[in-house]
Design a protein around this motif. Structure first.
Motif, PDB file in Angstrom:
ATOM      1  N   GLY A 169       3.470  47.233  41.724  1.00 20.13           N
ATOM      2  CA  GLY A 169       3.153  46.045  42.502  1.00 20.13           C
ATOM      3  C   GLY A 169       4.032  44.877  42.134  1.00 20.13           C
ATOM      4  N   GLY A 170       3.721  43.721  42.706  1.00 21.88           N
ATOM      5  CA  GLY A 170       4.494  42.538  42.406  1.00 21.88           C
ATOM      6  C   GLY A 170       3.980  41.329  43.150  1.00 21.88           C
ATOM      7  N   PHE A 171       4.612  40.206  42.859  1.00 19.80           N
ATOM      8  CA  PHE A 171       4.272  38.935  43.481  1.00 19.80           C
ATOM      9  C   PHE A 171       5.432  38.470  44.354  1.00 19.80           C
ATOM     10  N   SER A 172       5.136  38.065  45.591  1.00 21.12           N
ATOM     11  CA  SER A 172       6.120  37.476  46.494  1.00 21.12           C
ATOM     12  C   SER A 172       7.285  38.442  46.727  1.00 21.12           C
ATOM     13  N   GLN A 173       8.498  38.089  46.324  1.00 26.33           N
ATOM     14  CA  GLN A 173       9.635  38.990  46.507  1.00 26.33           C
ATOM     15  C   GLN A 173       9.403  40.308  45.778  1.00 26.33           C
ATOM     16  N   GLY A 174       8.723  40.245  44.642  1.00 25.79           N
ATOM     17  CA  GLY A 174       8.400  41.465  43.908  1.00 25.79           C
ATOM     18  C   GLY A 174       7.464  42.373  44.677  1.00 25.79           C
ATOM     19  N   ALA A 175       6.545  41.778  45.452  1.00 22.18           N
ATOM     20  CA  ALA A 175       5.646  42.576  46.291  1.00 22.18           C
ATOM     21  C   ALA A 175       6.414  43.255  47.417  1.00 22.18           C
ATOM     22  N   MET A 176       7.382  42.554  47.996  1.00 23.65           N
ATOM     23  CA  MET A 176       8.211  43.153  49.041  1.00 23.65           C
ATOM     24  C   MET A 176       8.988  44.340  48.495  1.00 23.65           C
ATOM     25  N   LEU A 177       9.562  44.153  47.300  1.00 23.44           N
ATOM     26  CA  LEU A 177      10.342  45.230  46.687  1.00 23.44           C
ATOM     27  C   LEU A 177       9.445  46.416  46.343  1.00 23.44           C
ATOM     28  N   ALA A 178       8.258  46.145  45.829  1.00 23.61           N
ATOM     29  CA  ALA A 178       7.331  47.229  45.494  1.00 23.61           C
ATOM     30  C   ALA A 178       6.968  48.038  46.732  1.00 23.61           C
ATOM     31  N   THR A 179       6.720  47.350  47.840  1.00 22.60           N
ATOM     32  CA  THR A 179       6.404  48.041  49.086  1.00 22.60           C
ATOM     33  C   THR A 179       7.565  48.915  49.527  1.00 22.60           C
ATOM     34  N   ASP A 180       8.762  48.361  49.475  1.00 18.89           N
ATOM     35  CA  ASP A 180       9.945  49.098  49.917  1.00 18.89           C
ATOM     36  C   ASP A 180      10.174  50.338  49.056  1.00 18.89           C
ATOM     37  N   ILE A 181       9.949  50.216  47.759  1.00 17.28           N
ATOM     38  CA  ILE A 181      10.116  51.356  46.856  1.00 17.28           C
ATOM     39  C   ILE A 181       9.104  52.447  47.190  1.00 17.28           C
ATOM     40  N   ALA A 182       7.860  52.048  47.403  1.00 18.80           N
ATOM     41  CA  ALA A 182       6.818  53.029  47.734  1.00 18.80           C
ATOM     42  C   ALA A 182       7.155  53.784  49.009  1.00 18.80           C
ATOM     43  N   LEU A 183       7.788  53.096  49.967  1.00 19.51           N
ATOM     44  CA  LEU A 183       8.058  53.699  51.264  1.00 19.51           C
ATOM     45  C   LEU A 183       9.384  54.462  51.321  1.00 19.51           C
ATOM     46  N   HIS A 184      10.231  54.272  50.330  1.00 24.16           N
ATOM     47  CA  HIS A 184      11.522  54.959  50.324  1.00 24.16           C
ATOM     48  C   HIS A 184      11.633  55.991  49.201  1.00 24.16           C
ATOM     49  N   SER A 185      10.520  56.334  48.595  1.00 27.80           N
ATOM     50  CA  SER A 185      10.566  57.314  47.514  1.00 27.80           C
ATOM     51  C   SER A 185       9.325  58.185  47.570  1.00 27.80           C
ATOM     52  N   ASP A 186       9.364  59.273  46.835  1.00 30.66           N
ATOM     53  CA  ASP A 186       8.198  60.140  46.754  1.00 30.66           C
ATOM     54  C   ASP A 186       7.521  60.034  45.397  1.00 30.66           C
ATOM     55  N   ILE A 187       7.795  58.966  44.663  1.00 27.49           N
ATOM     56  CA  ILE A 187       7.163  58.767  43.375  1.00 27.49           C
ATOM     57  C   ILE A 187       5.642  58.740  43.541  1.00 27.49           C
ATOM     58  N   GLN A 188       4.955  59.469  42.695  1.00 22.98           N
ATOM     59  CA  GLN A 188       3.507  59.572  42.808  1.00 22.98           C
ATOM     60  C   GLN A 188       2.866  58.300  42.263  1.00 22.98           C
ATOM     61  N   LEU A 189       2.104  57.620  43.100  1.00 23.94           N
ATOM     62  CA  LEU A 189       1.472  56.358  42.725  1.00 23.94           C
ATOM     63  C   LEU A 189      -0.043  56.456  42.838  1.00 23.94           C
TER      64      LEU A 189
END
Length: 242
Positions: free
Chosen positions: A131-151
């Motif tokens: 997760g993250g705050f502000s820009q960090g939240a955007m990056l966290a979302t993008d990572i979740a959607l562009h990878s298959d890392i188990q969360l």
């Protein structure tokens, strides 16, 4: 707390049985916002009231903004004047469609970082919350959607919708992933309405969202931390230790 340098990123590590990342408990990765120092979110850990074995890591973004913001950094450069203008004129749709130039490199950096963190901290499979705050939240979302890392969960604190077409296409692939999302109704930087739109897209794609709105601005108030702590306990310990 201890500090390390993993995958070319400085990182603060806290929690765990020794309060320095020790043990083999779950891992919470939080990414700071634009213009913040790398250790900006470290102080949140103790307020979340999770089991002591939970570890926290806080990587610092590589882009330094010392000439403008002092001891601060960013995951990619932002045009703050344009964002302010778009908010004032209600023109968020155009911004939400754009894919920031530095987004893909930032995503690659954090994916490399997560691989090292998992190895160094011996994290159990499926026991990571990103997760993250502000820009960090955007990056966290993008990572979740562009990878298959188990969360185990995704945390979005005062984030917003970007790379809209890419995200909407990829969201169904994360169906079932629990999401925590908070936003201030008077946020002067990232519009509350844009956060509501992001929540709607996430829900429509089949991701359960715990939504927390608050009377405030671009911040993380105590009431959000209370709900966030409950969310972390529920996704990391779905049966016990809540």
């Amino acid at each position: 707390m201890r500090q390390e340098h993993w995958a070319d990123l400085d990182v603060c590590i806290s929690g765990g049985v020794d309060r320095r990342g020790g043990g083999e408990g779950p891992l919470v990765v939080l990414l700071h916002g634009f213009g913040a120092p790398g250790d900006d979110l470290v102080a949140l850990g103790p307020y979340l009231k999770v089991p002591e074995e939970v570890r926290f890591v806080f990587p610092a973004a590589p882009m330094k903004l010392t000439e403008v913001f002092g001891n601060a950094c960013a995951w990619w450069m932002l045009d703050l004047e344009r964002i302010t203008r778009a908010r004032e004129l209600g023109q968020w749709e155009e911004l939400s469609q754009e894919v920031p130039r530095g987004l893909a490199p930032a995503r690659t950096r954090i994916l490399d970082f997560l691989a090292v963190a998992k190895e160094q901290l011996t994290v159990p499979s499926g026991s990571i919350v990103l997760g993250g705050f502000s820009q960090g939240a955007m990056l966290a979302t993008d990572i979740a959607l562009h990878s298959d890392i188990q969360l185990a969960g995704l945390v979005l604190l005062s984030g917003t919708l970007i790379a809209k077409q890419e995200w909407l296409t990829r969201l169904p692939d994360r169906k079932g992933l629990p999401v925590f999302q908070s936003h201030g109704t008077a946020d002067p930087i990232l519009a509350f309405s844009a956060a509501q739109e992001l929540r709607l897209h996430i829900q429509n794609a089949g991701l359960p969202v715990q939504w927390v709105e608050f009377q405030g601005g671009h911040e993380i108030p105590f009431q959000v931390l209370e709900y966030l702590g409950s969310f972390l306990r529920s996704v990391l310990y779905p049966v016990s230790k809540q």
